[in-house]
Structure formats: structure tokens, C-alpha cells
Design a protein around this motif. Sequence first.
Motif, PDB file in Angstrom:
ATOM      1  N   THR A 115       0.836  -1.203   0.000  1.00 21.57           N
ATOM      2  CA  THR A 115       0.000   0.000   0.000  1.00 21.57           C
ATOM      3  C   THR A 115       0.870   1.253   0.000  1.00 21.57           C
ATOM      4  O   THR A 115       0.500   2.269  -0.598  1.00 21.57           O
ATOM      5  N   ALA A 116       2.035   1.188   0.638  1.00 19.47           N
ATOM      6  CA  ALA A 116       2.952   2.333   0.619  1.00 19.47           C
ATOM      7  C   ALA A 116       3.434   2.610  -0.799  1.00 19.47           C
ATOM      8  O   ALA A 116       3.564   3.770  -1.216  1.00 19.47           O
ATOM      9  N   ARG A 117       3.708   1.546  -1.558  1.00 20.00           N
ATOM     10  CA  ARG A 117       4.115   1.730  -2.954  1.00 20.00           C
ATOM     11  C   ARG A 117       2.973   2.347  -3.762  1.00 20.00           C
ATOM     12  O   ARG A 117       3.198   3.192  -4.634  1.00 20.00           O
ATOM     13  N   ASP A 118       1.743   1.927  -3.469  1.00 22.31           N
ATOM     14  CA  ASP A 118       0.597   2.521  -4.152  1.00 22.31           C
ATOM     15  C   ASP A 118       0.467   4.010  -3.814  1.00 22.31           C
ATOM     16  O   ASP A 118       0.136   4.825  -4.684  1.00 22.31           O
ATOM     17  N   LEU A 119       0.724   4.358  -2.572  1.00 23.71           N
ATOM     18  CA  LEU A 119       0.656   5.768  -2.178  1.00 23.71           C
ATOM     19  C   LEU A 119       1.702   6.595  -2.912  1.00 23.71           C
ATOM     20  O   LEU A 119       1.434   7.728  -3.338  1.00 23.71           O
ATOM     21  N   ALA A 120       2.901   6.046  -3.058  1.00 19.78           N
ATOM     22  CA  ALA A 120       3.945   6.750  -3.806  1.00 19.78           C
ATOM     23  C   ALA A 120       3.525   6.936  -5.265  1.00 19.78           C
ATOM     24  O   ALA A 120       3.751   7.998  -5.864  1.00 19.78           O
ATOM     25  N   MET A 121       2.898   5.908  -5.832  1.00 15.55           N
ATOM     26  CA  MET A 121       2.403   6.004  -7.205  1.00 15.55           C
ATOM     27  C   MET A 121       1.297   7.052  -7.318  1.00 15.55           C
ATOM     28  O   MET A 121       1.274   7.865  -8.253  1.00 15.55           O
ATOM     29  N   LEU A 122       0.379   7.068  -6.348  1.00 13.41           N
ATOM     30  CA  LEU A 122      -0.703   8.049  -6.353  1.00 13.41           C
ATOM     31  C   LEU A 122      -0.163   9.470  -6.237  1.00 13.41           C
ATOM     32  O   LEU A 122      -0.658  10.383  -6.913  1.00 13.41           O
ATOM     33  N   ASP A 123       0.843   9.654  -5.409  1.00 13.28           N
ATOM     34  CA  ASP A 123       1.446  10.976  -5.270  1.00 13.28           C
ATOM     35  C   ASP A 123       2.072  11.419  -6.588  1.00 13.28           C
ATOM     36  O   ASP A 123       1.934  12.578  -7.008  1.00 13.28           O
ATOM     37  N   ASP A 124       2.733  10.505  -7.268  1.00 10.85           N
ATOM     38  CA  ASP A 124       3.330  10.823  -8.570  1.00 10.85           C
ATOM     39  C   ASP A 124       2.246  11.163  -9.589  1.00 10.85           C
ATOM     40  O   ASP A 124       2.401  12.108 -10.380  1.00 10.85           O
ATOM     41  N   GLN A 125       1.148  10.430  -9.566  1.00  6.44           N
ATOM     42  CA  GLN A 125       0.048  10.708 -10.493  1.00  6.44           C
ATOM     43  C   GLN A 125      -0.577  12.067 -10.207  1.00  6.44           C
ATOM     44  O   GLN A 125      -0.958  12.796 -11.139  1.00  6.44           O
ATOM     45  N   LEU A 126      -0.689  12.418  -8.928  1.00  8.11           N
ATOM     46  CA  LEU A 126      -1.210  13.737  -8.576  1.00  8.11           C
ATOM     47  C   LEU A 126      -0.303  14.829  -9.120  1.00  8.11           C
ATOM     48  O   LEU A 126      -0.779  15.828  -9.683  1.00  8.11           O
ATOM     49  N   ARG A 127       0.998  14.657  -8.967  1.00  5.50           N
ATOM     50  CA  ARG A 127       1.937  15.665  -9.456  1.00  5.50           C
ATOM     51  C   ARG A 127       1.848  15.821 -10.972  1.00  5.50           C
ATOM     52  O   ARG A 127       2.098  16.902 -11.504  1.00  5.50           O
TER      53      ARG A 127
END
Length: 396
Positions: free
Chosen positions: A112-124
Motif C-alpha cells: 500500500t505504501a508503494r501505491d501511495l507513492a504512485m498516487l502521489d506521482d500521479q497527482l503531481r
Amino acid sequence: MSDPAPTPPIGERVRAARRAKGLALGALAGLIGRSTGWMSMVENGHLPLDKRSDIAAIAEVLEVSADSLLGEPADDVSARLPTISLVQLREVLHEYAVDEPPDVPVRSLDQTARDLAMLDDQLRRTDYDAMMRTLPGVMAELHAGAHLPEPQRSEALRQLITVCGLSVIVMRHFGQSDLAWISGDRSRQAALALGDPVWSAAAAYHRAHARPSASLSRALLSSPRVADELEPHIGDDPMAHQVYGMLRLSAALASQVSGDHAEAQRHAREAADIASRAETPDDPQAWELFGVSNVGVWRTMLAVEAGDPGEAMRISDTVQTGALASKNRRASLHMDRFRALHMLGRHRAAARELQKAERLSPAQVRYSPLVRETVRHMTSVKDPVLRGIAWRMGVI
């Protein structure tokens, strides 16, 4: 098929609320410290009501929410605006709670932490469609993770605060203030369960920005107090410094919208000082991208709100946009440069700034009620760039 009708201007909503309250035009003007002529031009659409402090003052006198004055794009213009599917996220926010474990399987928290990092990148990258394919499921898992044994429970709560913060930003960019508020309050509930002062302050920041700042919500007005309470806990923790800095910027905004320019400047200077003393002035991994350049974006906005477009342009010219590791932060800078240039009467240059912002983050621009109000006021400008944006916003 005929074009849909334009969305109603803020001035029409003000007039309706004033008449519903039985208040004369001159009386409203006097109560907010403006002239009757100014108030009349606002209601008749001859002046844009695009400063948060004016909207907040009018809402207070008329005893309505600033949200209702700002409004949202009407359903009949939704085809012109970027859209995302909200079905899954709405279900998670409405059905789950931090204190009631949902029947949802939880993967490893490393996953889930990796997913959060991916979501943050997608937001940026403002890839909101991709975000909404992952964010609701991760949020559901982390609600269940909040009931795991320690230390997994604490880690799940930290991750839940993080994903709720991401949800707040996306929902605000799409004009979904109600879902943004639920996301911010869910972040607060997770922080209460965690009991960590830094993460509690982070959740307070999410909640402070879950509603339009012109609403002067209690959460936004509490930013100075939350920052003061966090200060003794900062220590050497970089994240704590970053959360503290962002809360000082929130305090600056709350003060500016409340009409206290001096206090707004004091909070902004404190944030700038914190950013300048960081080991990496523009750390791309900083919490909420707190850093020298992001402080510059906020100070540009504060100058626009203070009615000083020249200062806004001066500050914005010093911002290293390449150091802003997020399209939505760069878009925010261009949006405020647009507003400043409009105030200076440089309408064609303003249109080019708004075009840059729209290319970076279309939803953020087209759903912004303040930008929409300014664009509406500029529709007489014979500029194809501006008129194209106005059409996509449902203004013409």
C-alpha cells in the motif's frame, strides 16, 4: 444540439441572497466597507467578485456559506469540463469509518505504501483518471488496516492520513467540496486514533483546505493555533518542519482572508524562514512540497488577495518553477499571475498565463470559482485564447 447555458455569475447569487435577507444594496455595501456603486457593479456583473476576503465578508453579513455564493459548475456544462468517476470513492467515504473495521482484505503495508507513492506521482502529473482507479481501493484497505495489531496499526493510520490528504486535493480540484470535507475529516479521525502530534497537525492541514478558503472554516482559522501547538514537537524531524511551514502558510491565508494583512505577512515570513533553513530548499519529496519555491507560490497568491498585483508579479518572477515538482503547483502560480495581470489591465498577457495553467492542470483551472469569475468579467476581450478557455469553463 444547442450550447448549454452559461453558469450564473457570483453577483447574481449575492443579489438573490441579499434580497432573501431583505437587505438594501447600500446597507450591504456599508456593512462590508464598500461603496454602493461597487456593490451594484458586482451584482450586475460589471466587476468580478474574485477576492476571498470580499466573498467571506459578504457571506458573513448575508448569513450564508461562502460555498453557496461561489457555487459549482452547473450540470448542463459538465460536458465541457474534465470528469472523473466518483462512485467508488463516494462509497468508501460514506460506508467506512476508522472505528468500524470493514470486511476488506489488507495487503502488505509495503504494497500500500508503494501505491501511495504512485498516487502521489500521479497527482503531481495531474493524472486524475489513473488516481481514481487506485485511490478508493487503497483507502478501503487502510480503513481495515487501522485495526491490525501494532506496529502495523500505526503505519496503516499514517498511510490513511496520507491517502485522505490526496483525496482532499483531487476533490477540491474537481469542485467536490463535500467529498473533500469528508476526506479531510477522515484524516482527522485517523490522526486522533494515531495520537501523534506531527500527524495530527498534518491532518489539521488537510481539513483546513477541504473547503474554499473564503468560507473561513473553523479548521482554516485554527491554523495559527495548530502551528503554535506543533512548534515544541518539531525537533530535528524534517517532516515536522514541513508540516509546520505549511500550517504557517495556511495561517497567512486565514489572516489575509480575514483582512489582517500584517498578520498574514508575519506568518508568511515565518514559513519562508523555515524553508530557507532546510538542508534542501526545494526537496521534491517534502511533505506537501514545502520549500522555497512553493512558499513563493503562496506569497504570490497572498499578494493578489491583498490587492497588490505588482508585488504578486515581482514575487512570482523569483519563483524557480523548475523546482516545483508538481504540475498543479505550477498551475497555481500561473493562475495567480493571471489574476494579477488582469488587475493590472494586461488582459492578453493574463490570457496566456491562464492558458499555461490550463495545459498543466485543466480541472484545477476550469473548476476554480475565482478564476471563473475573473474570466467571466473578461469575456468582452477579443482574444481567441481567452474565449476558448471561457467556453470550456461554461462562462460563454
